[in-house]
Scaffold this motif. Structure first.
Motif, PDB file in Angstrom:
ATOM      1  N   ALA A 138       0.829  -1.203   0.000  1.00  0.00           N
ATOM      2  CA  ALA A 138       0.000   0.000   0.000  1.00  0.00           C
ATOM      3  C   ALA A 138       0.864   1.252   0.000  1.00  0.00           C
ATOM      4  O   ALA A 138       0.563   2.235  -0.695  1.00  0.00           O
ATOM      5  N   SER A 139       1.944   1.223   0.761  1.00  0.00           N
ATOM      6  CA  SER A 139       2.865   2.367   0.811  1.00  0.00           C
ATOM      7  C   SER A 139       3.534   2.588  -0.546  1.00  0.00           C
ATOM      8  O   SER A 139       3.635   3.726  -1.020  1.00  0.00           O
ATOM      9  N   GLU A 140       3.952   1.492  -1.191  1.00  0.00           N
ATOM     10  CA  GLU A 140       4.595   1.612  -2.507  1.00  0.00           C
ATOM     11  C   GLU A 140       3.625   2.139  -3.551  1.00  0.00           C
ATOM     12  O   GLU A 140       3.991   2.982  -4.389  1.00  0.00           O
ATOM     13  N   ILE A 141       2.377   1.683  -3.509  1.00  0.00           N
ATOM     14  CA  ILE A 141       1.362   2.148  -4.460  1.00  0.00           C
ATOM     15  C   ILE A 141       1.095   3.636  -4.251  1.00  0.00           C
ATOM     16  O   ILE A 141       0.958   4.403  -5.214  1.00  0.00           O
ATOM     17  N   THR A 142       1.039   4.063  -3.000  1.00  0.00           N
ATOM     18  CA  THR A 142       0.801   5.472  -2.697  1.00  0.00           C
ATOM     19  C   THR A 142       1.907   6.346  -3.282  1.00  0.00           C
ATOM     20  O   THR A 142       1.644   7.394  -3.887  1.00  0.00           O
ATOM     21  N   VAL A 143       3.156   5.912  -3.132  1.00  0.00           N
ATOM     22  CA  VAL A 143       4.305   6.667  -3.667  1.00  0.00           C
ATOM     23  C   VAL A 143       4.239   6.709  -5.191  1.00  0.00           C
ATOM     24  O   VAL A 143       4.424   7.771  -5.812  1.00  0.00           O
ATOM     25  N   GLN A 144       3.951   5.565  -5.809  1.00  0.00           N
ATOM     26  CA  GLN A 144       3.904   5.518  -7.278  1.00  0.00           C
ATOM     27  C   GLN A 144       2.752   6.355  -7.825  1.00  0.00           C
ATOM     28  O   GLN A 144       2.868   6.954  -8.899  1.00  0.00           O
ATOM     29  N   ALA A 145       1.626   6.381  -7.112  1.00  0.00           N
ATOM     30  CA  ALA A 145       0.492   7.198  -7.553  1.00  0.00           C
ATOM     31  C   ALA A 145       0.860   8.677  -7.541  1.00  0.00           C
ATOM     32  O   ALA A 145       0.496   9.436  -8.440  1.00  0.00           O
ATOM     33  N   LYS A 146       1.613   9.077  -6.515  1.00  0.00           N
ATOM     34  CA  LYS A 146       2.065  10.465  -6.428  1.00  0.00           C
ATOM     35  C   LYS A 146       2.971  10.800  -7.604  1.00  0.00           C
ATOM     36  O   LYS A 146       2.856  11.861  -8.227  1.00  0.00           O
ATOM     37  N   GLN A 147       3.876   9.863  -7.934  1.00  0.00           N
ATOM     38  CA  GLN A 147       4.804  10.082  -9.042  1.00  0.00           C
ATOM     39  C   GLN A 147       4.091  10.091 -10.389  1.00  0.00           C
ATOM     40  O   GLN A 147       4.400  10.893 -11.267  1.00  0.00           O
ATOM     41  N   ALA A 148       3.111   9.196 -10.546  1.00  0.00           N
ATOM     42  CA  ALA A 148       2.447   9.039 -11.840  1.00  0.00           C
ATOM     43  C   ALA A 148       1.386  10.100 -12.098  1.00  0.00           C
ATOM     44  O   ALA A 148       1.210  10.546 -13.237  1.00  0.00           O
ATOM     45  N   PHE A 149       0.683  10.524 -11.037  1.00  0.00           N
ATOM     46  CA  PHE A 149      -0.461  11.412 -11.233  1.00  0.00           C
ATOM     47  C   PHE A 149      -0.335  12.746 -10.509  1.00  0.00           C
ATOM     48  O   PHE A 149      -1.170  13.632 -10.697  1.00  0.00           O
ATOM     49  N   GLY A 150       0.687  12.877  -9.653  1.00  0.00           N
ATOM     50  CA  GLY A 150       0.846  14.108  -8.910  1.00  0.00           C
ATOM     51  C   GLY A 150      -0.239  14.330  -7.877  1.00  0.00           C
ATOM     52  O   GLY A 150      -0.558  15.463  -7.532  1.00  0.00           O
ATOM     53  N   LEU A 151      -0.815  13.227  -7.385  1.00  0.00           N
ATOM     54  CA  LEU A 151      -1.907  13.315  -6.428  1.00  0.00           C
ATOM     55  C   LEU A 151      -1.489  12.734  -5.086  1.00  0.00           C
ATOM     56  O   LEU A 151      -0.791  11.719  -5.029  1.00  0.00           O
ATOM     57  N   GLY A 152      -1.956  13.346  -4.018  1.00  0.00           N
ATOM     58  CA  GLY A 152      -1.669  12.842  -2.686  1.00  0.00           C
ATOM     59  C   GLY A 152      -2.670  11.794  -2.271  1.00  0.00           C
ATOM     60  O   GLY A 152      -3.533  12.046  -1.420  1.00  0.00           O
ATOM     61  N   VAL A 153      -2.607  10.626  -2.890  1.00  0.00           N
ATOM     62  CA  VAL A 153      -3.544   9.547  -2.604  1.00  0.00           C
ATOM     63  C   VAL A 153      -3.029   8.718  -1.432  1.00  0.00           C
ATOM     64  O   VAL A 153      -1.840   8.394  -1.363  1.00  0.00           O
ATOM     65  N   SER A 154      -3.916   8.385  -0.522  1.00  0.00           N
ATOM     66  CA  SER A 154      -3.535   7.561   0.622  1.00  0.00           C
ATOM     67  C   SER A 154      -4.327   6.265   0.577  1.00  0.00           C
ATOM     68  O   SER A 154      -5.552   6.263   0.745  1.00  0.00           O
ATOM     69  N   LEU A 155      -3.647   5.160   0.323  1.00  0.00           N
ATOM     70  CA  LEU A 155      -4.299   3.861   0.233  1.00  0.00           C
ATOM     71  C   LEU A 155      -3.849   2.976   1.383  1.00  0.00           C
ATOM     72  O   LEU A 155      -2.737   3.121   1.892  1.00  0.00           O
ATOM     73  N   SER A 156      -4.708   2.057   1.779  1.00  0.00           N
ATOM     74  CA  SER A 156      -4.434   1.216   2.940  1.00  0.00           C
ATOM     75  C   SER A 156      -4.296  -0.253   2.554  1.00  0.00           C
ATOM     76  O   SER A 156      -4.431  -0.624   1.380  1.00  0.00           O
ATOM     77  N   SER A 157      -4.083  -1.081   3.563  1.00  0.00           N
ATOM     78  CA  SER A 157      -4.001  -2.523   3.359  1.00  0.00           C
ATOM     79  C   SER A 157      -5.295  -3.073   2.765  1.00  0.00           C
ATOM     80  O   SER A 157      -5.272  -4.085   2.063  1.00  0.00           O
ATOM     81  N   ASP A 158      -6.416  -2.396   3.054  1.00  0.00           N
ATOM     82  CA  ASP A 158      -7.699  -2.854   2.518  1.00  0.00           C
ATOM     83  C   ASP A 158      -7.705  -2.834   0.991  1.00  0.00           C
ATOM     84  O   ASP A 158      -8.323  -3.689   0.344  1.00  0.00           O
ATOM     85  N   THR A 159      -7.036  -1.844   0.400  1.00  0.00           N
ATOM     86  CA  THR A 159      -6.945  -1.781  -1.060  1.00  0.00           C
ATOM     87  C   THR A 159      -6.216  -3.007  -1.603  1.00  0.00           C
ATOM     88  O   THR A 159      -6.629  -3.585  -2.612  1.00  0.00           O
ATOM     89  N   ILE A 160      -5.150  -3.411  -0.938  1.00  0.00           N
ATOM     90  CA  ILE A 160      -4.397  -4.589  -1.370  1.00  0.00           C
ATOM     91  C   ILE A 160      -5.262  -5.836  -1.229  1.00  0.00           C
ATOM     92  O   ILE A 160      -5.277  -6.699  -2.116  1.00  0.00           O
ATOM     93  N   THR A 161      -6.008  -5.926  -0.131  1.00  0.00           N
ATOM     94  CA  THR A 161      -6.937  -7.048   0.046  1.00  0.00           C
ATOM     95  C   THR A 161      -7.964  -7.055  -1.071  1.00  0.00           C
ATOM     96  O   THR A 161      -8.337  -8.123  -1.580  1.00  0.00           O
TER      97      THR A 161
END
Length: 222
Positions: A138-161
């Motif tokens: 979830a932490s890695e996805i959040t970082v990549q989303a920021k890099q790819a879209f310039g958005l401060g998205v916060s995702l949790s373990s639930d997203t991975i589930t």
């Protein structure tokens, strides 16, 4: 739809819920109101009917059906009808086809949930056979989303589930429970139907005309 909802994949939704929703909506008199679906599912003895409330999982299942292009209004799309028939004839391939749909829609700029799904799949693939660490992913996805879209998205373990829910039914399996720990394992082969879909995806990605040769090098295989 908020940014988090756009990237998030609801963990409450299970593949069986989507299949049963398609089944219920195949009736031309059906309503897509969650309360109506819960009532009809209960009467039919379906898994959806065992849920305590129409809110949550049923509403989220409908949203996923719409995001995947399977449902529009109270009706199934042609693609949704095809997926229902696949479920009824060969449910193992239904799961592969839905997995492909989740993954391949990332080509559409607005389908950010698909970007999340595909990125999780790629991170798992690169990890080889390993324990799934939901918080780390979830932490890695959040970082990549920021890099790819310039958005401060916060995702949790639930997203991975939420992603793992759609990977678990795949055959050969890629997700297993080993002593209470979730483990991902690369599979060395897949059903031919998924392979054909993947080849079509490569043609689309490379903007290559059908009939032209495409080299399946290591990058494309992965």
């Amino acid at each position: 739809m908020g940014e988090k909802a756009t990237f998030h994949i609801r963990h409450q939704v299970l593949p069986i819920y989507l299949a049963e929703t398609l089944q219920l909506l195949s009736d031309p008199t059906a309503s897509s109101r969650p309360e109506d679906l819960l009532k009809r599912a209960s009467e039919a003895g379906l898994s959806l009917g065992k849920l305590e409330s129409a809110k949550g999982a049923i509403s989220d299942t409908l949203n996923i059906g719409r995001h995947l292009g399977l449902v529009i209004g109270d009706c199934l799309t042609a693609y949704g009808q095809a997926m229902l028939e696949l479920w009824q004839r060969k449910d193992t391939i239904f799961h592969e086809a839905i997995h492909y749909r989740f993954y391949s829609l990332r080509l559409l700029p607005e389908a950010r949930f698909s970007w999340t799904y595909a990125t999780v799949c790629e991170l798992l693939w690169r990890s080889g056979s390993s324990m799934v660490e939901r918080k780390k992913l979830a932490s890695e996805i959040t970082v990549q989303a920021k890099q790819a879209f310039g958005l401060g998205v916060s995702l949790s373990s639930d997203t991975i589930t939420g992603v793992l829910n759609w990977l678990e039914p795949l055959k050969p399996p890629v997700i297993a429970d080993e002593g209470g720990k979730t483990v991902f394992t690369r599979r060395t082969f897949c059903p031919p139907e998924l392979f054909l879909l993947a080849v079509d995806y490569v043609y689309t990605l490379e903007k290559t005309n059908y009939g032209s040769n495409v080299l399946l090098d290591q990058r494309r295989r992965e």
